[in-house]
Design a protein around this motif. Structure first.
Motif, PDB file in Angstrom:
ATOM      1  N   PRO A 243       0.792  -1.237   0.000  1.00  6.02           N
ATOM      2  CA  PRO A 243       0.000   0.000   0.000  1.00  6.02           C
ATOM      3  C   PRO A 243       0.821   1.282   0.000  1.00  6.02           C
ATOM      4  CG  PRO A 243      -0.115  -1.118   2.135  1.00  6.02           C
ATOM      5  CD  PRO A 243       0.536  -2.073   1.193  1.00  6.02           C
ATOM      6  N   LEU A 244       2.064   1.235   0.466  1.00  4.74           N
ATOM      7  CA  LEU A 244       2.860   2.460   0.457  1.00  4.74           C
ATOM      8  C   LEU A 244       3.158   2.940  -0.963  1.00  4.74           C
ATOM      9  CD1 LEU A 244       4.403   4.612   2.048  1.00  4.74           C
ATOM     10  CD2 LEU A 244       6.371   3.061   2.114  1.00  4.74           C
ATOM     11  N   LEU A 245       3.175   2.027  -1.939  1.00  5.12           N
ATOM     12  CA  LEU A 245       3.484   2.432  -3.319  1.00  5.12           C
ATOM     13  C   LEU A 245       2.496   3.473  -3.835  1.00  5.12           C
ATOM     14  CD1 LEU A 245       4.530  -0.858  -5.168  1.00  5.12           C
ATOM     15  CD2 LEU A 245       5.987   1.057  -4.480  1.00  5.12           C
ATOM     16  N   ASP A 246       1.220   3.321  -3.495  1.00  9.39           N
ATOM     17  CA  ASP A 246       0.209   4.282  -3.957  1.00  9.39           C
ATOM     18  C   ASP A 246       0.476   5.679  -3.407  1.00  9.39           C
ATOM     19  OD1 ASP A 246      -1.085   2.290  -5.343  1.00  9.39           O
ATOM     20  OD2 ASP A 246      -2.487   1.837  -3.709  1.00  9.39           O
ATOM     21  N   ILE A 247       1.087   5.728  -2.228  1.00  9.21           N
ATOM     22  CA  ILE A 247       1.423   7.019  -1.619  1.00  9.21           C
ATOM     23  C   ILE A 247       2.692   7.581  -2.248  1.00  9.21           C
ATOM     24  CG2 ILE A 247       2.037   8.153   0.558  1.00  9.21           C
ATOM     25  CD1 ILE A 247       0.400   5.902   1.960  1.00  9.21           C
ATOM     26  N   LEU A 248       3.703   6.735  -2.409  1.00 12.51           N
ATOM     27  CA  LEU A 248       4.991   7.198  -2.921  1.00 12.51           C
ATOM     28  C   LEU A 248       4.878   7.813  -4.302  1.00 12.51           C
ATOM     29  CD1 LEU A 248       7.297   4.248  -1.816  1.00 12.51           C
ATOM     30  CD2 LEU A 248       7.015   6.467  -0.696  1.00 12.51           C
ATOM     31  N   GLU A 249       4.018   7.265  -5.137  1.00 14.59           N
ATOM     32  CA  GLU A 249       3.918   7.783  -6.509  1.00 14.59           C
ATOM     33  C   GLU A 249       3.325   9.186  -6.557  1.00 14.59           C
ATOM     34  OE1 GLU A 249      -0.342   5.706  -7.820  1.00 14.59           O
ATOM     35  OE2 GLU A 249       1.578   4.875  -8.516  1.00 14.59           O
ATOM     36  N   GLN A 250       2.791   9.664  -5.413  1.00 14.90           N
ATOM     37  CA  GLN A 250       2.228  11.015  -5.348  1.00 14.90           C
ATOM     38  C   GLN A 250       3.100  11.994  -4.561  1.00 14.90           C
ATOM     39  OE1 GLN A 250      -2.107  10.934  -4.261  1.00 14.90           O
ATOM     40  NE2 GLN A 250      -1.741   8.738  -4.028  1.00 14.90           N
ATOM     41  N   VAL A 251       4.150  11.486  -3.912  1.00 16.91           N
ATOM     42  CA  VAL A 251       4.914  12.307  -2.977  1.00 16.91           C
ATOM     43  C   VAL A 251       5.785  13.325  -3.705  1.00 16.91           C
ATOM     44  CG1 VAL A 251       6.851  12.194  -1.341  1.00 16.91           C
ATOM     45  CG2 VAL A 251       4.881  10.697  -1.051  1.00 16.91           C
ATOM     46  N   ASP A 252       5.869  14.516  -3.124  1.00 13.93           N
ATOM     47  CA  ASP A 252       6.699  15.595  -3.649  1.00 13.93           C
ATOM     48  C   ASP A 252       8.140  15.103  -3.848  1.00 13.93           C
ATOM     49  OD1 ASP A 252       8.387  17.980  -3.744  1.00 13.93           O
ATOM     50  OD2 ASP A 252       6.647  19.101  -3.040  1.00 13.93           O
ATOM     51  N   PRO A 253       8.717  15.314  -5.031  1.00 13.93           N
ATOM     52  CA  PRO A 253      10.081  14.841  -5.316  1.00 13.93           C
ATOM     53  C   PRO A 253      11.152  15.476  -4.439  1.00 13.93           C
ATOM     54  CG  PRO A 253       8.921  15.362  -7.353  1.00 13.93           C
ATOM     55  CD  PRO A 253       8.069  15.879  -6.233  1.00 13.93           C
ATOM     56  N   ARG A 254      10.808  16.527  -3.719  1.00 12.47           N
ATOM     57  CA  ARG A 254      11.792  17.176  -2.853  1.00 12.47           C
ATOM     58  C   ARG A 254      12.057  16.378  -1.582  1.00 12.47           C
ATOM     59  NH1 ARG A 254       9.125  23.103  -2.901  1.00 12.47           N
ATOM     60  NH2 ARG A 254       7.266  21.771  -3.062  1.00 12.47           N
ATOM     61  N   VAL A 255      11.269  15.341  -1.316  1.00 14.07           N
ATOM     62  CA  VAL A 255      11.554  14.438  -0.199  1.00 14.07           C
ATOM     63  C   VAL A 255      12.817  13.647  -0.530  1.00 14.07           C
ATOM     64  CG1 VAL A 255      10.734  12.367   1.008  1.00 14.07           C
ATOM     65  CG2 VAL A 255       9.176  14.288   0.587  1.00 14.07           C
ATOM     66  N   ASP A 256      13.670  13.437   0.466  1.00 18.20           N
ATOM     67  CA  ASP A 256      14.948  12.760   0.238  1.00 18.20           C
ATOM     68  C   ASP A 256      14.959  11.318   0.731  1.00 18.20           C
ATOM     69  OD1 ASP A 256      16.581  15.041  -0.822  1.00 18.20           O
ATOM     70  OD2 ASP A 256      15.954  15.898   1.098  1.00 18.20           O
ATOM     71  N   VAL A 257      14.309  11.057   1.850  1.00 18.28           N
ATOM     72  CA  VAL A 257      14.281   9.716   2.437  1.00 18.28           C
ATOM     73  C   VAL A 257      12.892   9.465   3.001  1.00 18.28           C
ATOM     74  CG1 VAL A 257      15.248   8.158   4.178  1.00 18.28           C
ATOM     75  CG2 VAL A 257      16.733   9.842   3.060  1.00 18.28           C
ATOM     76  N   VAL A 258      12.395   8.241   2.804  1.00 19.68           N
ATOM     77  CA  VAL A 258      11.131   7.819   3.406  1.00 19.68           C
ATOM     78  C   VAL A 258      11.429   6.644   4.331  1.00 19.68           C
ATOM     79  CG1 VAL A 258       8.812   6.903   3.007  1.00 19.68           C
ATOM     80  CG2 VAL A 258       9.791   8.573   1.409  1.00 19.68           C
TER      81      VAL A 258
END
Length: 542
Positions: A243-258
């Motif tokens: 389920p995290l994949l659905d979130i990651l594909e929307q996340v701002d590219p300025r994030v460096d680490v999740v």
């Protein structure tokens, strides 16, 4: 000087679950696809040493956790409302912890006490039993998407650590949040009055705010996760799903680490291999303090120019394979602190409650045993059926050589302190509950008490998967009413079983632990039910 690189070391943790002592069974580590190792791992004293050694690689370091730090904990922590886990993390130097679903196990008011300190009693157990007063967390719980009725976050949304370096000040910002479906995973009263906002939208709204506050790098700590077939340090993201994949594909590219968690898996994924526009690292360090994630953020001229992450197994014991999993020695101070709580819990933990005929595990008799105990404990309320959720079973029940089971054993199985409720449900509502077992991505089968049975076919359409249900051999009558017992988590709609909350004429019974202890007292040797009462027929869902 700008030309001299500066590395900020970040230690990532997740899903510690109050495991102050080493994990009772070896951890299975996937070293590469199809290749695994078993290793003795975990324990707060060993974790403390590993964290100290990781932080020692740089004068600039911080520790961040991605939720479920507390909740569903072993006896030495849970009996004392997880206060000793907070004490350990204060001593280790944790900076931030994103709230997970288990942070709400005892309700949000108790979570605020855990953060702020004090001895106000918010539930069944009395706080400050060993240390008085309880001082609270020396770190921030972050809850960016947990909103109160007034629209404010229950706890801070973000945090920033600033380091004074030869390049000047460097700031690392952290956004912490839980999965949006947390209300389905905890007792609803634990999140009453709260709203859970969308994860990606919350992250994206906060990224520019952190940049405006001077953050030179941004970490998201989110209590949601992935599965993988790859090794625990394979950057290639092999077999990544969840389920995290659905979130990651929307996340701002300025994030460096999740930093992620919840799934209890171990991975280090270079997400840029999946989406070149989002080249952040996504990590998870298993569960229970079995691993940590060592993250290096390299800066030049005040800019982040490189990042690295690897999981480190917190290995110890003679079975550890030298070289592959370096062993850690325990931190003496942490070990002594943990021992103080272990000693305090020993009298309760070692008290025998009965004898068991054989080992009982989830999916093979333990759920049925618990359901039978709960039915017996609530017969006085008219109970005809008891149903136990698999997610409420946290450990196997393993007797000693002479069959003895202790209070510590049953506590490890059911650490939540749920009370039992008996409600009236129609046959139609009972059928709805059985169908709700198959409503999620994974089946959440209920364990029925003796006399109640059902069959199901997961190859059929949603809402038509339960093919039969009987009580004492007679088909359930849709129009009739039945008295059904469940724990308080299920009674208020937990685990997505919303129809339980519609039951009427509720009668409150004993604690779940009291029910199973009373069940043991009824038997010289308690049997483990071996006949399946929930039977699959036809096609199984892949």
């Amino acid at each position: 000087m700008d030309s001299v690189p500066v590395t900020v070391r970040v230690v990532g943790l997740n899903d510690f679950h109050g495991n102050l002592l080493p994990l009772p069974r070896p951890v299975l580590v996937t070293v590469s696809e199809g290749e695994t190792r078993e290793v003795q791992a975990g324990g707060a004293a060993y974790l403390a040493t590993a964290i100290a050694q990781t932080r020692a690689q740089s004068p600039y370091s911080m520790v961040v956790a991605a939720g479920d730090l507390i909740g569903a904990s072993p006896l030495a922590s849970s009996l004392f409302l997880d206060e000793p886990t907070i004490g350990v993390m204060n001593r280790i130097g944790l900076d931030f912890n994103a709230v997970g679903n288990h942070e709400f196990d005892r309700g949000w008011r108790e979570l605020l006490r855990i953060q702020r300190g004090g001895c106000e009693q918010t539930g069944n157990r009395v706080p400050c039993a060993v240390e008085t007063p309880y001082e609270g967390a020396g770190f921030d719980f972050l809850a960016a998407n947990v909103l109160t009725e007034g629209g404010e976050t229950l706890l801070p949304a973000t945090g920033i650590r600033t380091f004074t370096t030869p390049q000047g000040e460097l700031a690392v910002g952290v956004i912490g949040l839980t999965l949006k479906t947390t209300p389905l995973l905890v007792t609803p009263s634990g999140v009453d009055g709260l709203t859970l906002a969308d994860e990606a939208a919350t992250i994206n709204a906060l990224v520019p705010r952190l940049e405006a506050a001077g953050a030179d790098a941004i970490i998201v700590a989110i209590h949601q996760g992935l599965g993988t077939t790859a090794g625990y340090n394979d950057l290639g993201c092999g077999g990544i799903a969840g389920p995290l994949l659905d979130i990651l594909e929307q996340v701002d590219p300025r994030v460096d680490v999740v930093l992620s968690g919840h799934t209890h898996n171990a991975y280090v994924c270079d997400y840029g291999l999946i989406d070149a526009d989002r080249p952040f690292l996504v990590t998870s360090a298993a569960f229970g303090g079995a691993m940590l994630t060592d993250i290096a953020l390299e800066f030049r001229g005040g800019r982040l120019v490189a990042k690295m992450a690897r999981n480190v197994v917190i290995a110890h014991g003679s079975d550890t394979q030298a070289g592959e999993f370096p062993r850690f020695a325990p931190d003496a101070g942490i070990a002594a602190y943990v021992q103080r709580y272990v000693d305090a819990a020993r009298k309760a933990a070692e008290r025998p409650v009965g004898r068991l005929a054989m080992e009982a595990v989830k999916g093979a008799g333990l759920g049925r045993l618990i359901a039978d105990a709960q039915l017996a404990a609530t017969r006085g309320a008219g109970a005809q059926i008891a149903l136990m959720n698999s997610g409420g079973i946290r450990a196997p029940l393993v007797p000693d050589d002479d069959g003895t089971i202790t209070f510590g054993d049953i506590y490890a199985v059911q650490p939540f302190g749920n009370v039992l409720l008996t409600k009236s449900l129609t046959g139609t509502q009972l059928h709805e509950i059985l169908e709700q077992q198959f409503a999620g991505a994974e089946d959440e089968l209920l364990s029925p008490s003796a006399g109640f049975a059902f069959t199901y076919d997961t190859g059929r359409a949603a809402g038509q998967r339960v093919t039969s249900a009987t009580l004492d051999g007679q088909p359930i009558d849709p129009a009739a009413e039945y008295r059904v017992t469940m724990n308080s988590f299920l009674a208020s709609g937990g685990d997505g079983f919303a129809t339980f909350a519609q039951g009427t004429e509720a009668v409150t019974g004993p604690l779940d632990l009291d029910a199973i202890e009373a069940w043991f007292a009824l038997h010289q040797v308690t049997p483990v039910p071996t006949v399946d009462r929930a039977m699959a027929i036809g096609q199984r869902r892949p």
